[in-house]
Design an enzyme around this catalytic site. Sequence first.
Site, PDB file in Angstrom:
ATOM      1  N   GLY A  36       0.817  -1.380   0.018  1.00  0.00           N
ATOM      2  CA  GLY A  36      -0.085   0.234   0.252  1.00  0.00           C
ATOM      3  C   GLY A  36       0.782   0.928  -0.007  1.00  0.00           C
ATOM      4  O   GLY A  36       0.461   2.091  -0.576  1.00  0.00           O
ATOM      5  N   HIS A  37       1.959   1.427   1.392  1.00  0.00           N
ATOM      6  CA  HIS A  37       2.916   2.426   0.970  1.00  0.00           C
ATOM      7  C   HIS A  37       3.520   2.852  -0.268  1.00  0.00           C
ATOM      8  O   HIS A  37       3.559   3.990  -0.554  1.00  0.00           O
ATOM      9  CB  HIS A  37       4.446   2.323   1.464  1.00  0.00           C
ATOM     10  CG  HIS A  37       4.133   2.544   3.552  1.00  0.00           C
ATOM     11  ND1 HIS A  37       3.267   0.951   4.073  1.00  0.00           N
ATOM     12  CD2 HIS A  37       3.163   3.182   4.014  1.00  0.00           C
ATOM     13  CE1 HIS A  37       2.651   1.232   5.412  1.00  0.00           C
ATOM     14  NE2 HIS A  37       2.628   2.501   5.040  1.00  0.00           N
ATOM     15  N   GLY A 154      -2.873   7.855   2.576  1.00  0.00           N
ATOM     16  CA  GLY A 154      -3.587   6.545   1.790  1.00  0.00           C
ATOM     17  C   GLY A 154      -4.849   6.558   2.563  1.00  0.00           C
ATOM     18  O   GLY A 154      -5.003   7.354   3.537  1.00  0.00           O
ATOM     19  N   LYS A 156      -7.183   4.301   3.451  1.00  0.00           N
ATOM     20  CA  LYS A 156      -7.505   3.279   5.306  1.00  0.00           C
ATOM     21  C   LYS A 156      -7.377   4.884   6.054  1.00  0.00           C
ATOM     22  O   LYS A 156      -8.048   4.287   7.275  1.00  0.00           O
ATOM     23  CB  LYS A 156      -5.908   2.732   5.106  1.00  0.00           C
ATOM     24  CG  LYS A 156      -7.359   1.867   6.249  1.00  0.00           C
ATOM     25  CD  LYS A 156      -5.643   0.440   6.633  1.00  0.00           C
ATOM     26  CE  LYS A 156      -4.881   1.425   7.052  1.00  0.00           C
ATOM     27  NZ  LYS A 156      -4.669   1.699   8.698  1.00  0.00           N
ATOM     28  N   ASP A 157      -6.606   5.398   6.257  1.00  0.00           N
ATOM     29  CA  ASP A 157      -6.794   6.595   7.274  1.00  0.00           C
ATOM     30  C   ASP A 157      -7.926   7.477   6.588  1.00  0.00           C
ATOM     31  O   ASP A 157      -6.703   9.031   6.397  1.00  0.00           O
ATOM     32  CB  ASP A 157      -5.487   7.236   7.217  1.00  0.00           C
ATOM     33  CG  ASP A 157      -4.701   5.612   8.311  1.00  0.00           C
ATOM     34  OD1 ASP A 157      -5.024   5.252   9.401  1.00  0.00           O
ATOM     35  OD2 ASP A 157      -3.827   5.143   7.943  1.00  0.00           O
TER      36      ASP A 157
END
Length: 288
Positions: A36-37, A154, A156-157
């Site tokens: 993801g990063h 991202g 997700k956050d």
Amino acid sequence: MRIVRSVAAMQRQAIRWKVDRVPVGFVPTMGYLHAGHVSLMSRARQRVGQRGKVVVSVYVNPTQFGPQDDLSRYPRNFARDRGMCRDAGVDALFVPSDREMYPGRDLGNHSTYVVEEVLSRPMEGGSRPTHFRGVTTVVAKLFNIVLPDIAVFGAKDFQQAAVIRRMVDDLNFPVKIVMGAIHREPDGLAMSSRNQYLSSEDRKQATVLWEAIQTARQIVRASETGIAARRLKTALEKFIQRQPSARVDYVEFFDPKTLQPVSKVVRGVHMALAVFIGKTRLIDNSPL
């Protein structure tokens, strides 16, 4: 790839890039990197082009951890992080120490903070009251050090990215905030550095977060007029807690622009949840 450990050296390099009009893309991380990063690094490269520079920071920021959080055990593997950044074509890896980021002071005496007071209150802000104060403070410091033209966060956050975007707008930082998509494991679990805490059995149960999101999507799509948020929240909490290791911190439905909770869940509403699987706290979110 250049590895930079001091604030002064990173600022000098950033200023040289500014003078030369070299665009800079920035990906702030706490390390223990995953695919993801890497996707965020690729997004930064796409935005600045081959002439531009991509900077990644690896810093586990103590001011965003509360007394009950996992600062001391947060996963770290710099050798692996360095290799992943090099393979991704990163130009500079900024790896400051606490002493560099908070110079001349005991962390407990640090007294200057950047605080966003609206978007940071619900959800993560309610569960972790000092968390976003630490996030906005360290990101503001990193922006002043790296001087990026764009910064990639991202999805997700999701709440974090919204808070950072508001900070940038309110304080006139000359940086564009870009949000990269959530990357998921094949079974749907959102990629996270904290996933490595999970035991094999807890790892199996952790997919319940994604299953709850999919369940909510199905319910909302099947409803012509929407469903009461309280009713759907109760149903999803029961669904999640059928897993023996699961404990719900929150399930929330909100407007994706204002982050304010809604009373009725319809298409276009955003969902976020935080769930303890054993001792590991996981978060996820999705539009419905």
